[in-house]
Design an enzyme around this catalytic site. Sequence first.
Site, PDB file in Angstrom:
ATOM      1  N   GLU A   1     -10.904  -1.727   6.452  1.00 20.30           N
ATOM      2  CA  GLU A   1      -9.948  -2.254   7.430  1.00 20.30           C
ATOM      3  C   GLU A   1     -10.637  -2.525   8.771  1.00 20.30           C
ATOM      4  O   GLU A   1     -10.292  -1.974   9.799  1.00 20.30           O
ATOM      5  CB  GLU A   1      -8.794  -1.277   7.607  1.00 20.30           C
ATOM      6  CG  GLU A   1      -7.930  -1.166   6.382  1.00 20.30           C
ATOM      7  CD  GLU A   1      -6.700  -0.320   6.633  1.00 20.30           C
ATOM      8  OE1 GLU A   1      -5.585  -0.882   6.591  1.00 20.30           O
ATOM      9  OE2 GLU A   1      -6.836   0.876   6.850  1.00 20.30           O
TER      10      GLU A   1
ATOM     11  N   SER B   1       4.636  -1.563   4.318  1.00 17.83           N
ATOM     12  CA  SER B   1       4.833  -2.963   4.703  1.00 17.83           C
ATOM     13  C   SER B   1       4.910  -3.845   3.460  1.00 17.83           C
ATOM     14  O   SER B   1       4.183  -3.640   2.485  1.00 17.83           O
ATOM     15  CB  SER B   1       3.674  -3.433   5.585  1.00 17.83           C
ATOM     16  OG  SER B   1       3.576  -2.657   6.753  1.00 17.83           O
TER      17      SER B   1
ATOM     18  N   GLN C   1       0.830  -1.201   0.000  1.00 15.15           N
ATOM     19  CA  GLN C   1       0.000   0.000   0.000  1.00 15.15           C
ATOM     20  C   GLN C   1       0.866   1.252   0.000  1.00 15.15           C
ATOM     21  O   GLN C   1       1.642   1.463   0.927  1.00 15.15           O
ATOM     22  CB  GLN C   1      -0.911  -0.003   1.232  1.00 15.15           C
ATOM     23  CG  GLN C   1      -1.754   1.251   1.409  1.00 15.15           C
ATOM     24  CD  GLN C   1      -2.711   1.120   2.585  1.00 15.15           C
ATOM     25  OE1 GLN C   1      -3.748   0.471   2.490  1.00 15.15           O
ATOM     26  NE2 GLN C   1      -2.365   1.737   3.708  1.00 15.15           N
ATOM     27  N   GLY C   2       0.725   2.090  -1.016  1.00 17.55           N
ATOM     28  CA  GLY C   2       1.490   3.326  -1.126  1.00 17.55           C
ATOM     29  C   GLY C   2       0.655   4.533  -0.761  1.00 17.55           C
ATOM     30  O   GLY C   2       0.188   5.264  -1.640  1.00 17.55           O
ATOM     31  N   TYR C   3       0.469   4.750   0.526  1.00 18.76           N
ATOM     32  CA  TYR C   3      -0.313   5.891   1.019  1.00 18.76           C
ATOM     33  C   TYR C   3       0.585   6.920   1.703  1.00 18.76           C
ATOM     34  O   TYR C   3       0.762   8.021   1.225  1.00 18.76           O
ATOM     35  CB  TYR C   3      -1.379   5.409   2.012  1.00 18.76           C
ATOM     36  CG  TYR C   3      -2.697   4.986   1.398  1.00 18.76           C
ATOM     37  CD1 TYR C   3      -2.813   4.680   0.054  1.00 18.76           C
ATOM     38  CD2 TYR C   3      -3.841   4.872   2.181  1.00 18.76           C
ATOM     39  CE1 TYR C   3      -4.019   4.286  -0.496  1.00 18.76           C
ATOM     40  CE2 TYR C   3      -5.063   4.478   1.645  1.00 18.76           C
ATOM     41  CZ  TYR C   3      -5.151   4.185   0.300  1.00 18.76           C
ATOM     42  OH  TYR C   3      -6.351   3.806  -0.241  1.00 18.76           O
ATOM     43  N   SER C   4       1.139   6.572   2.878  1.00 20.78           N
ATOM     44  CA  SER C   4       1.860   7.543   3.697  1.00 20.78           C
ATOM     45  C   SER C   4       3.107   8.075   3.001  1.00 20.78           C
ATOM     46  O   SER C   4       3.765   7.380   2.217  1.00 20.78           O
ATOM     47  CB  SER C   4       2.262   6.905   5.032  1.00 20.78           C
ATOM     48  OG  SER C   4       1.125   6.596   5.807  1.00 20.78           O
TER      49      SER C   4
ATOM     50  N   GLU D   1      -4.920  10.632  17.470  1.00 23.68           N
ATOM     51  CA  GLU D   1      -5.462  11.985  17.326  1.00 23.68           C
ATOM     52  C   GLU D   1      -6.332  12.105  16.076  1.00 23.68           C
ATOM     53  O   GLU D   1      -7.414  12.716  16.100  1.00 23.68           O
ATOM     54  CB  GLU D   1      -4.319  13.005  17.268  1.00 23.68           C
ATOM     55  CG  GLU D   1      -3.551  13.167  18.577  1.00 23.68           C
ATOM     56  CD  GLU D   1      -2.534  12.061  18.815  1.00 23.68           C
ATOM     57  OE1 GLU D   1      -1.923  12.038  19.898  1.00 23.68           O
ATOM     58  OE2 GLU D   1      -2.356  11.190  17.924  1.00 23.68           O
TER      59      GLU D   1
ATOM     60  N   SER E   1      -3.003   7.922  13.397  1.00 19.50           N
ATOM     61  CA  SER E   1      -2.735   8.129  14.819  1.00 19.50           C
ATOM     62  C   SER E   1      -4.034   8.257  15.610  1.00 19.50           C
ATOM     63  O   SER E   1      -5.109   8.525  15.059  1.00 19.50           O
ATOM     64  CB  SER E   1      -1.896   9.391  15.018  1.00 19.50           C
ATOM     65  OG  SER E   1      -2.657  10.549  14.699  1.00 19.50           O
TER      66      SER E   1
END
Length: 397
Positions: A252, A170, A134-137, A379, A377
């Site tokens: 998810e 990951s 997964q290429g998100y962050s 938050e 996170s």
Amino acid sequence: MDFTFGPDDTAFRAEARGWLEAHLVGEYAAAAGTGGPGSEHEGVAVRRAWERELGRDGWIGLGWDDRGTGRGNRRASLTQQVVWAEEYARAAAPARVGHIGENLLAPTLIAYGSEEQRRRFLPAVARGEELWCQGYSEPDAGSDLAAVRTAAVPDRSGGHRVTGQKIWTSLAKEADWCFVLARTEPGSSRHHGLSFLLVPMDQPGRIEVRPIRQMSGTSEFNEVFFDGAHAEECVGGEGNGWTVAMGLLALERGVSTLVQQIGFAAELGRVVRAAVDGGAVTDPVLRERLVRQWAQLRTMRWNALRTLGSTGDPGAPSVAKLLWGGWHQRLGELAVQVRGTAAAVGPDDWSAKAPYGLDEAQRLFLFTRSDTIYGGSDEIQRNIIAERVLGLPREPR
């Protein structure tokens, strides 16, 4: 919903248990319990072969609808999916390396992809032949996903050329494909102008994967650098990436959460045994905390079962993440606290614990420090609940 197991589920449980007993032999039996969060580096080659073993007998894609290709086009019921998850976890089978393709990419293609995209990608996932990451962050767009800067421009083939950096990816070293959230509209900002692209990872000179060494000593997360990498497909149409990405994140939860909780229960059991064997259980404060962990785990299970029967609940994934992230982190703390000062030193056989000595409890403690950060996170999860569920005013930007 009525969440009871009927005769069909009992028969399905026997089938699942029998298959696992027959196939978890040899190298697969030796790899039992390997992999998973904090240990994705373990036994990758064997686990990849195990993925194909699952695919050959139709155990991948049990929950896909009729547009998918799992289970020989015979979709398992929701209760049967739970049965399979329970039996798989209780058999201590190797952690799945194909879970991102099966549980995230495939349902997203079923919901947003074209018929051609489903025909192209789903069968390979169902056979356990193609793995996904997964290429998100990004370095400046972690929990704030709308801040992505990775850009993509059209190329002559009808696809896109992707340039930018992703992080905390990951299984990037093992994956054949990556789904990438990229900015395809120059000058756009926030959630506008994004697209959901499918990128083959085997592009020497165009894609570089750099492992990130963690304080636990492992390197399961990676940085991924794209330098004009070719993206073969765009899912949901150009410019609709935010809708597709949010739809994926909503997936998810559910059955996969129940699988995770079975693993949590096994970890809690080991911590309790350590407390009993070492005498820490006689401390009333530690004993109360262990009981609280057990009670909270039961609460998480009932919450997961409840959300399985709900649809369109925008807060369900965030509630689940808040619950399990903090719970698992507290378990990591208990794992070392019940051992007292002995938890401060490494195992006797340091050479067997390369790159440096950590026992199971120490690694659990160190890895779980990240549980309240990765995947969004705490938050961010609280903001989602406040704004999308409770209707509270948005935070000023």
